[in-house]
Scaffold this motif. Structure first.
Motif, short mmCIF file in Angstrom:
data_model
loop_
_atom_site.label_atom_id
_atom_site.label_comp_id
_atom_site.label_asym_id
_atom_site.label_seq_id
_atom_site.Cartn_x
_atom_site.Cartn_y
_atom_site.Cartn_z
N ALA A 7 0.66 -1.24 -0.25
CA ALA A 7 0.29 0.37 -0.06
C ALA A 7 0.84 1.67 -0.18
CB ALA A 7 -0.97 -0.11 1.32
N LEU A 8 1.81 1.52 0.94
CA LEU A 8 3.21 2.84 0.85
C LEU A 8 3.48 2.60 -0.75
CD1 LEU A 8 3.65 4.41 2.88
CD2 LEU A 8 6.37 3.47 2.69
N LEU A 9 3.81 1.22 -1.21
CA LEU A 9 4.84 1.96 -2.38
C LEU A 9 3.92 1.85 -3.16
CD1 LEU A 9 6.84 -1.47 -2.91
CD2 LEU A 9 7.39 0.96 -2.32
N GLY A 10 2.19 1.36 -3.39
CA GLY A 10 1.54 1.54 -4.29
C GLY A 10 0.29 3.94 -4.22
N GLY A 11 1.14 4.14 -2.89
CA GLY A 11 0.79 5.23 -3.13
C GLY A 11 1.69 6.56 -3.28
N LEU A 12 2.93 6.01 -2.94
CA LEU A 12 3.89 7.15 -3.20
C LEU A 12 5.19 6.94 -4.21
CD1 LEU A 12 4.59 7.35 0.50
CD2 LEU A 12 3.11 8.11 -0.88
N ALA A 13 5.30 5.80 -4.46
CA ALA A 13 6.41 5.16 -5.58
C ALA A 13 5.41 5.01 -6.36
CB ALA A 13 7.41 3.63 -5.13
N GLN A 14 5.28 5.75 -7.48
CA GLN A 14 5.14 5.62 -9.34
C GLN A 14 6.18 4.49 -9.80
OE1 GLN A 14 3.91 9.11 -12.29
NE2 GLN A 14 5.80 8.83 -12.65
N ILE A 15 4.37 4.07 -11.29
CA ILE A 15 5.24 2.29 -11.54
C ILE A 15 4.31 2.51 -12.78
CG2 ILE A 15 3.63 0.99 -10.54
CD1 ILE A 15 6.35 -1.13 -10.83
N ASN A 16 4.58 2.45 -14.11
CA ASN A 16 4.16 2.06 -15.28
C ASN A 16 3.11 3.15 -15.24
OD1 ASN A 16 3.88 0.90 -17.52
ND2 ASN A 16 2.13 -0.34 -16.26
N PRO A 17 4.01 4.82 -15.64
CA PRO A 17 2.74 5.65 -15.67
C PRO A 17 3.24 5.85 -17.05
CG PRO A 17 5.32 6.47 -15.67
CD PRO A 17 5.33 4.68 -15.66
N ILE A 18 1.96 5.07 -17.44
CA ILE A 18 1.33 4.97 -19.11
C ILE A 18 1.11 6.56 -20.04
CG2 ILE A 18 0.39 2.35 -18.94
CD1 ILE A 18 -2.74 3.27 -19.08
N TRP A 19 0.78 7.24 -18.78
CA TRP A 19 0.54 8.38 -19.48
C TRP A 19 1.72 9.37 -20.55
CZ3 TRP A 19 -0.58 6.89 -14.86
CH2 TRP A 19 0.21 7.43 -13.44
N LEU A 20 2.46 8.55 -19.83
CA LEU A 20 3.88 9.38 -20.64
C LEU A 20 4.33 8.24 -21.46
CD1 LEU A 20 5.63 9.97 -17.10
CD2 LEU A 20 4.23 11.38 -18.01
N TYR A 21 3.83 7.64 -21.89
CA TYR A 21 4.28 6.76 -23.29
C TYR A 21 3.27 6.58 -23.99
CZ TYR A 21 6.18 4.00 -18.90
OH TYR A 21 6.74 3.67 -17.86
N GLY A 22 2.06 6.51 -24.49
CA GLY A 22 1.12 7.87 -24.78
C GLY A 22 0.31 6.15 -25.38
N PRO A 23 -0.22 6.28 -26.10
CA PRO A 23 -0.44 4.89 -26.99
C PRO A 23 -0.44 4.36 -27.55
CG PRO A 23 -2.17 6.52 -28.38
CD PRO A 23 -1.54 7.26 -26.72
N TYR A 24 -0.82 2.61 -27.71
CA TYR A 24 0.83 1.84 -28.70
C TYR A 24 -0.03 2.12 -30.75
CZ TYR A 24 2.48 -1.92 -31.37
OH TYR A 24 3.23 -3.33 -32.12
N SER A 25 0.88 2.43 -31.23
CA SER A 25 1.01 2.43 -32.66
C SER A 25 1.97 1.49 -33.21
CB SER A 25 1.02 3.97 -32.97
OG SER A 25 1.57 3.79 -34.51
N PRO A 26 1.43 0.71 -34.07
CA PRO A 26 2.23 -0.68 -34.51
C PRO A 26 3.38 -0.26 -35.76
CG PRO A 26 0.43 -0.96 -35.31
CD PRO A 26 0.01 0.76 -34.60
N THR A 27 3.85 1.32 -35.82
CA THR A 27 4.81 2.18 -36.52
C THR A 27 5.45 2.84 -35.57
OG1 THR A 27 3.55 3.90 -36.51
CG2 THR A 27 2.67 2.40 -38.64
N THR A 28 5.11 2.25 -34.50
CA THR A 28 6.04 3.37 -33.02
C THR A 28 6.63 2.67 -32.36
OG1 THR A 28 4.76 5.55 -34.28
CG2 THR A 28 6.74 5.51 -32.12
N VAL A 29 7.79 2.88 -32.19
CA VAL A 29 8.55 2.60 -31.05
C VAL A 29 9.00 3.05 -30.22
CG1 VAL A 29 10.59 0.23 -30.55
CG2 VAL A 29 9.23 0.32 -32.85
N SER A 30 9.09 2.73 -29.10
CA SER A 30 9.92 3.93 -27.74
C SER A 30 11.75 3.27 -27.59
CB SER A 30 8.59 3.15 -26.24
OG SER A 30 9.19 1.97 -26.23
N GLY A 31 11.78 4.72 -27.83
CA GLY A 31 13.20 4.46 -27.58
C GLY A 31 13.43 4.25 -25.54
N GLY A 32 14.79 3.37 -25.63
CA GLY A 32 15.34 3.13 -24.30
C GLY A 32 14.00 2.29 -23.25
N SER A 33 13.38 0.94 -24.16
CA SER A 33 12.18 0.88 -23.61
C SER A 33 12.65 -0.53 -23.24
CB SER A 33 10.87 0.54 -23.73
OG SER A 33 11.63 -0.48 -25.33
N GLN A 34 12.92 -1.03 -21.82
CA GLN A 34 12.74 -1.95 -21.15
C GLN A 34 10.94 -2.39 -20.45
OE1 GLN A 34 15.29 0.19 -20.08
NE2 GLN A 34 16.49 0.06 -21.42
#
Length: 472
Positions: free
Chosen positions: A267-294
């Motif tokens: 609960a502490l991690l879920g409230g304070l430690a951000q993980i997988n901020p999908i709004w920063l990555y944007g929606p998926y497009s088959p013609t686009t590949v994100s750089g530096g992704s792991q």
């Protein structure tokens, strides 16, 4: 009246005697035995948070226009799945907290399963008669990797979409059956319209049911067999007695306390430690590949094998074995085959066919410990290699140079780790010094004649407290 009803059932089912025997079951009190419980409790939390998330997630790839509260993406076209995760994160009360608790619990569960398997390996707990539980443990590890990847892919953001693209290429690379298998899994040619629905069904129904069944079988086997324990103790532990705490009340309260602590940390991690901020990555497009992704850490080793493996392909007799097959399909298959067969491999090497309830300290079997450390080193370097482009950018060198360095390290460091670990374990075993085992205490006593003599005593923490007992 209630007493008579309870007595009536007990006379026919023997529930009281079963409960009495169960509550008196002995569990070892060493901290390392709690690693498996961490995985179990993470799974419970995953189920609880997952039920909440299923009320809001929509596994649909139909294109919609976003009109939610996250203004940087307002008016953007995206899949219904991605839009539902954004709505869950920004419009549903506590939605982002539950999403992040769910993600953190998945990461910790995989780590706990891996650590539990490592403890079993290094202490020899997989030996006869516990081969079945080792096989169940390896199966549980494979299932947690699968359910983690399925859940990681559901948001349909640019990062997870890149992972699905890689998975599709890996499946295609399988000789002879790759094309048919890819169509079966993905529902058509990439980008397949049914993949999110299929991953969703796998993630919330099939894989959780399999994990629950494997956990139940694992616990049933543990309950049926005697627990293992470490050497030492007072009275001295043997292969035929088990020392530890009774299930009720001491061990139960300890276990419940661990569950509450895990829930609080998540609960502490879920409230304070951000993980997988999908709004920063944007929606998926088959013609686009994100750089530096792991990807998430538990599949990082697959990413590393893809990046480090040379560009080899085999073409013969009108057929081709594509490059991704060797590092991303054949390699993990070989790893899991060796893991499944390890109890029988070691038995063949050591010629040890006896039953064992006593664990080894890692130093007791130097070659096994050294081999395990070498494998962990190998996998760690592969995981690091999954971010070779990010590491190269950090050090200001080319990706090719960093890849070459990692290719050398992935061969040299495991060999070095094996040699160093084997030497240290062998020397520690030879010295017979161990901080956990009984400490010899020399007591100076005066004799009747007026002289002095030394008496050796062994201290191992005293006899078990009243809550503990020895189970034959």
């Amino acid at each position: 009246m209630i007493r008579r009803i309870v007595k009536w059932f007990d006379e026919r089912l023997g529930a009281a005697s079963f409960a009495r025997r169960s509550l008196n079951k002995v569990f070892p009190d060493h901290w390392s035995f709690m690693l498996g419980e961490i995985a179990l409790y993470c799974f419970v939390i995953l189920v609880i948070t997952g039920v909440f998330l299923t009320f809001f997630y929509v596994p649909d790839q139909k294109e919609v226009v976003y009109h939610g509260h996250y203004l940087p993406l307002a008016g953007q076209q995206m899949s219904r799945a991605y839009e539902s995760v954004l709505r869950l994160s920004f419009d549903v009360r506590a939605g982002l907290v539950f999403r992040q608790i769910h993600h953190w619990a998945a990461l910790i569960m995989v780590g706990a399963v891996a650590a539990h398997m490592a403890r079993i390996f290094f202490t020899g707990a997989f030996r006869k008669p516990r081969e079945i539980n080792w096989i169940l443990g390896v199966t549980l590890l494979a299932l947690t990797l699968a359910i983690g990847f399925a859940g990681y892919s559901l948001p349909d953001d640019l990062l997870s979409g890149t992972g699905i693209r890689i998975a599709y290429s890996i499946v295609l690379s399988i000789p002879l059956i790759g094309v048919w298998f890819a169509y079966l899994l993905f529902g058509g040619e990439y980008p397949a319209p049914d993949i999110l629905n299929r991953l969703y069904v796998l993630h919330i129904m099939i894989l959780p049911a399999l994990i629950g069944a494997v956990l139940a079988a694992h616990l049933a086997v543990v309950w049926r067999q005697k627990h293992t324990h470490f050497p030492g103790g007072n009275p001295v532990r043997t292969e035929s007695n088990i020392q530890g705490e009774r299930l009720w009340p001491r061990y139960t309260f300890k276990s419940v306390g661990l569950f509450l602590v895990i829930g609080a940390v998540l609960a502490l991690l879920g409230g304070l430690a951000q993980i997988n901020p999908i709004w920063l990555y944007g929606p998926y497009s088959p013609t686009t590949v994100s750089g530096g992704s792991q990807p998430d850490w538990y599949v990082g080793f697959l990413e590393g094998t893809l990046r480090l493996f040379p560009n080899w392909e085999i073409r013969a007799f009108g057929h081709e074995i594509a490059n991704p097959f060797f590092p991303a399909a054949l390699f993990p298959i070989l790893v899991f085959v060796v893991m499944y067969a390890w109890p029988f491999i070691e038995r063949r090497i050591t010629k040890d066919y006896e039953e064992h309830n006593m664990l080894n300290f890692p130093r007791d079997i130097p070659w096994r410990t050294a081999f395990g450390v070498a494998i962990i080193t190998f996998m760690t370097i592969l995981t690091v290699a999954g971010g070779n482009d990010v590491i190269a950018s950090f050090f200001g060198v080319s990706v090719e140079t960093m890849t070459l360095v990692l290719r050398i390290l992935v061969i040299v460091l495991p060999v070095l780790a094996f040699a160093v670990t084997y030497y240290l374990a062998r020397e520690l075993k030879r010295s017979e010094l161990h901080p956990v085992r009984e400490a010899k205490i020399s007591t100076i006593m005066r004799t009747r004649e007026g002289g002095y003599e030394t008496a050796d005593e062994f201290e191992a923490g005293g006899f078990p407290p009243p809550e503990q007992k020895v189970e034959p």
